[in-house]
Design a protein around this motif. Structure first.
Motif, mmCIF file in Angstrom:
data_model
loop_
_atom_site.group_PDB
_atom_site.id
_atom_site.type_symbol
_atom_site.label_atom_id
_atom_site.label_comp_id
_atom_site.label_asym_id
_atom_site.label_seq_id
_atom_site.Cartn_x
_atom_site.Cartn_y
_atom_site.Cartn_z
ATOM 1 N N SER A 115 3.829 20.194 -0.991
ATOM 2 C CA SER A 115 5.064 19.479 -1.311
ATOM 3 C C SER A 115 4.790 18.351 -2.294
ATOM 4 O O SER A 115 3.658 17.870 -2.407
ATOM 5 C CB SER A 115 5.716 18.937 -0.038
ATOM 6 O OG SER A 115 6.218 19.996 0.754
ATOM 7 N N SER A 116 5.848 17.925 -2.977
ATOM 8 C CA SER A 116 5.699 16.914 -4.021
ATOM 9 C C SER A 116 6.726 15.796 -3.863
ATOM 10 O O SER A 116 7.917 16.054 -3.636
ATOM 11 C CB SER A 116 5.856 17.546 -5.408
ATOM 12 O OG SER A 116 4.817 18.476 -5.665
ATOM 13 N N LYS A 117 6.216 14.587 -3.956
ATOM 14 C CA LYS A 117 7.038 13.391 -4.144
ATOM 15 C C LYS A 117 6.341 12.636 -5.275
ATOM 16 O O LYS A 117 5.617 11.676 -5.055
ATOM 17 C CB LYS A 117 7.097 12.555 -2.871
ATOM 18 C CG LYS A 117 7.914 11.276 -3.009
ATOM 19 C CD LYS A 117 7.544 10.272 -1.953
ATOM 20 C CE LYS A 117 8.188 8.921 -2.185
ATOM 21 N NZ LYS A 117 7.797 8.289 -3.456
ATOM 22 N N GLY A 118 6.529 13.126 -6.484
ATOM 23 C CA GLY A 118 5.672 12.722 -7.582
ATOM 24 C C GLY A 118 6.038 11.432 -8.271
ATOM 25 O O GLY A 118 5.317 10.991 -9.167
ATOM 26 N N HIS A 119 7.142 10.794 -7.859
ATOM 27 C CA HIS A 119 7.650 9.654 -8.638
ATOM 28 C C HIS A 119 7.945 8.457 -7.735
ATOM 29 O O HIS A 119 7.695 8.492 -6.532
ATOM 30 C CB HIS A 119 8.904 10.087 -9.392
ATOM 31 C CG HIS A 119 8.688 11.296 -10.250
ATOM 32 N ND1 HIS A 119 8.024 11.249 -11.445
ATOM 33 C CD2 HIS A 119 9.040 12.597 -10.047
ATOM 34 C CE1 HIS A 119 7.977 12.463 -11.979
ATOM 35 N NE2 HIS A 119 8.578 13.300 -11.145
ATOM 36 N N GLU A 120 8.478 7.401 -8.338
ATOM 37 C CA GLU A 120 8.850 6.208 -7.570
ATOM 38 C C GLU A 120 9.915 6.558 -6.540
ATOM 39 O O GLU A 120 10.635 7.542 -6.652
ATOM 40 C CB GLU A 120 9.352 5.116 -8.517
ATOM 41 C CG GLU A 120 8.293 4.585 -9.467
ATOM 42 C CD GLU A 120 7.111 3.946 -8.753
ATOM 43 O OE1 GLU A 120 7.317 3.288 -7.712
ATOM 44 O OE2 GLU A 120 5.982 4.115 -9.229
ATOM 45 N N GLY A 121 10.043 5.689 -5.547
ATOM 46 C CA GLY A 121 10.977 5.912 -4.459
ATOM 47 C C GLY A 121 10.270 5.717 -3.135
ATOM 48 O O GLY A 121 9.041 5.828 -3.043
ATOM 49 N N TYR A 122 11.041 5.432 -2.087
ATOM 50 C CA TYR A 122 10.474 5.103 -0.777
ATOM 51 C C TYR A 122 10.656 6.260 0.191
ATOM 52 O O TYR A 122 11.731 6.861 0.296
ATOM 53 C CB TYR A 122 11.157 3.864 -0.202
ATOM 54 C CG TYR A 122 10.667 3.497 1.173
ATOM 55 C CD1 TYR A 122 9.410 2.920 1.350
ATOM 56 C CD2 TYR A 122 11.443 3.748 2.304
ATOM 57 C CE1 TYR A 122 8.939 2.599 2.619
ATOM 58 C CE2 TYR A 122 10.980 3.419 3.578
ATOM 59 C CZ TYR A 122 9.731 2.848 3.720
ATOM 60 O OH TYR A 122 9.265 2.539 4.968
ATOM 61 N N LEU A 123 9.579 6.560 0.925
ATOM 62 C CA LEU A 123 9.601 7.530 2.018
ATOM 63 C C LEU A 123 8.936 6.875 3.211
ATOM 64 O O LEU A 123 7.753 6.524 3.152
ATOM 65 C CB LEU A 123 8.854 8.808 1.622
ATOM 66 C CG LEU A 123 8.785 9.907 2.682
ATOM 67 C CD1 LEU A 123 10.162 10.560 2.881
ATOM 68 C CD2 LEU A 123 7.757 10.973 2.295
ATOM 69 N N GLY A 124 9.680 6.703 4.299
ATOM 70 C CA GLY A 124 9.105 6.020 5.446
ATOM 71 C C GLY A 124 9.570 6.575 6.770
ATOM 72 O O GLY A 124 10.707 7.036 6.910
ATOM 73 N N ASN A 125 8.666 6.567 7.767
ATOM 74 C CA ASN A 125 8.946 7.050 9.121
ATOM 75 C C ASN A 125 9.608 8.414 9.057
ATOM 76 O O ASN A 125 10.686 8.650 9.611
ATOM 77 C CB ASN A 125 9.826 6.055 9.876
ATOM 78 C CG ASN A 125 9.196 4.684 9.957
ATOM 79 O OD1 ASN A 125 9.547 3.793 9.185
ATOM 80 N ND2 ASN A 125 8.245 4.510 10.861
ATOM 81 N N SER A 126 8.921 9.327 8.369
ATOM 82 C CA SER A 126 9.515 10.606 8.015
ATOM 83 C C SER A 126 8.525 11.752 8.166
ATOM 84 O O SER A 126 7.311 11.540 8.223
ATOM 85 C CB SER A 126 10.020 10.571 6.560
ATOM 86 O OG SER A 126 11.051 9.619 6.398
ATOM 87 N N VAL A 127 9.084 12.976 8.201
ATOM 88 C CA VAL A 127 8.290 14.202 8.188
ATOM 89 C C VAL A 127 8.863 15.112 7.109
ATOM 90 O O VAL A 127 10.073 15.373 7.083
ATOM 91 C CB VAL A 127 8.330 14.931 9.546
ATOM 92 C CG1 VAL A 127 7.406 16.150 9.521
ATOM 93 C CG2 VAL A 127 7.944 14.002 10.685
ATOM 94 N N VAL A 128 8.003 15.585 6.226
ATOM 95 C CA VAL A 128 8.399 16.494 5.151
ATOM 96 C C VAL A 128 7.609 17.784 5.322
ATOM 97 O O VAL A 128 6.386 17.754 5.515
ATOM 98 C CB VAL A 128 8.136 15.872 3.765
ATOM 99 C CG1 VAL A 128 8.439 16.875 2.650
ATOM 100 C CG2 VAL A 128 8.969 14.602 3.583
#
Length: 393
Positions: free
Chosen positions: A247-260
């Motif tokens: 999986s990719s989260k290639g850029h700015e931005g917030y991901l928290g307390n999460s499951v991908v």
């Protein structure tokens, strides 16, 4: 001895993450639950799961079988208790079947509720993954356990002198590279998997795991209790999140307390909220009850199932569940429950047609040198049918 990791009721309460895999194939810590048992018991496990998954996740038996609950993570006390089981013994914790040892004559008829077993109550605590949020809640303790399991008696590869390392709890597998970044291991260990890359200017705080063949892009800020699974590319700000693989989260931005999940993509500057404005407990959509369920948590962000995607600048509200194959885009906050194979966002959803979803999956697989074969198509087709009643658009 054949190791069989079986699904129980946790499979239903872990949806949508378990639509596409057995419970034991979930990653929590550095390893999947199945990989933990394989290392601890020195054997390759098989799976007893939903019938439509068995072609991909094989189920095998032998003359000597140990059935283990796939939602349970191993620890030394639990391993010792399982090692002492005799044929017909069932290790229980209250009404939860933890493990049972069965000969071939009885193994073929195994079920979670089978009768005639000698019940042995297990009194110690252990980690069990029952709800999606348990993956990130248990990630810190499991990451530390896996770090010890993977690194015991081994010597770390060297790290470039351009990096700053605080503390000494860092292990670097062969082929991993990092430059001009800061690794703080004072609060927890950091694990860099084989052929992983940390690009310049990253700030990483343990406990943290970057699994093999994954990359952290320039300037990323990674907080503790975070796992990046194999073949991922990550940028921006990440805190207490678990990304399964591919999986990719290639850029700015917030991901928290999460499951991908696997094969997901988060568009540039996409963010999730993990705290309600009124600080109230967060609710998540629960597939087993078809209603919102209170997690009791103040911090809970995004649960994103396999093959879900979101476009640039997507805003996920606190406690959002995005189902398998969901494709989210547009302004505003999409619903807190985005059904599997949905297409759209805040302005409305429609069905993401299966043939269109297949076209995307095939392109994504091809980019990673993977074959989107009939087995994968059959699984996604079954999930599409199982979730049809949620798409009342």
């Amino acid at each position: 001895m054949t190791i069989v990791l079986f699904d129980d009721s946790a499979r239903d309460s872990l949806l949508p993450l378990t639509f596409t895999r057995p419970v034991a194939a979930l990653r929590v810590g550095i390893l999947t639950i199945a990989e933990k048992w394989a290392r601890c018991l020195k054997g390759e496990p098989s799976y007893l799961t939903a019938q439509y998954l068995q072609e991909k996740f094989k189920y095998t038996l032998s003359d000597d079988n140990i059935f283990i609950n796939g939602s349970v993570c191993p620890d030394p006390e639990l391993l010792e208790a399982i090692d002492t089981l005799q044929e017909g013994d069932a290790l229980m914790q209250q009404d939860v079947l933890v493990a049972v040892k069965l000969p071939a004559s009885a193994a073929a008829g195994f079920s979670v509720n089978m009768k005639g077993l000698r019940a042995l109550q297990y009194e110690h605590k252990f980690v069990r993954i029952v709800h999606p949020e348990d993956v990130f809640l248990s990630n810190d303790i499991e990451l530390r356990k896996d770090y010890s399991l993977l690194t015991f008696g081994r010597t770390s590869a060297s790290l470039s002198a351009t990096n700053t390392v605080l503390g000494d709890q860092i292990f670097v597998e062969e082929g991993a590279v990092a430059e001009c970044s800061t690794f703080n291991t004072l609060q927890g260990p950091i694990y860099l998997g084989a052929r992983s890359e940390v690009w310049e200017g990253c700030s990483i705080r343990g406990a943290f795991a970057l699994c093999h063949d994954s990359q952290v892009k320039m300037g990323a800020k990674i907080y503790s209790k975070t796992t990046i699974g194999p073949f991922c590319r990550i940028g921006g700000e990440v805190n207490n999140a678990v990304i399964q693989a591919f999986s990719s989260k290639g850029h700015e931005g917030y991901l928290g307390n999460s499951v991908v999940g696997e094969w997901c993509n988060l568009g540039a500057d996409s963010n999730n909220s993990n705290l309600k404005n009124n600080y109230a407990p967060v609710k998540l959509w629960d597939y087993s009850s078809s209603q919102m369920r209170s997690t009791g948590l103040q911090f809970c962000g995004l649960i994103m199932a396999d093959h879900a995607k979101c476009g640039i600048n997507t805003m996920f509200n606190t406690g959002t569940v995005a189902g398998v194959g969901a494709n989210v885009f547009g302004g505003g906050f999409p619903p807190n429950f985005i059904p599997d194979f949905s297409w759209g966002g805040a302005e409305g959803l429609q069905t993401h047609l299966l043939e269109k979803a297949f076209e995307t999956v095939e392109r994504v697989f091809e980019r990673r040198g993977r074959l989107f074969d009939d087995t994968e198509k059959q699984i996604l087709s079954k999930v599409f049918d199982l979730t049809k009643h949620y798409r009342n658009f």
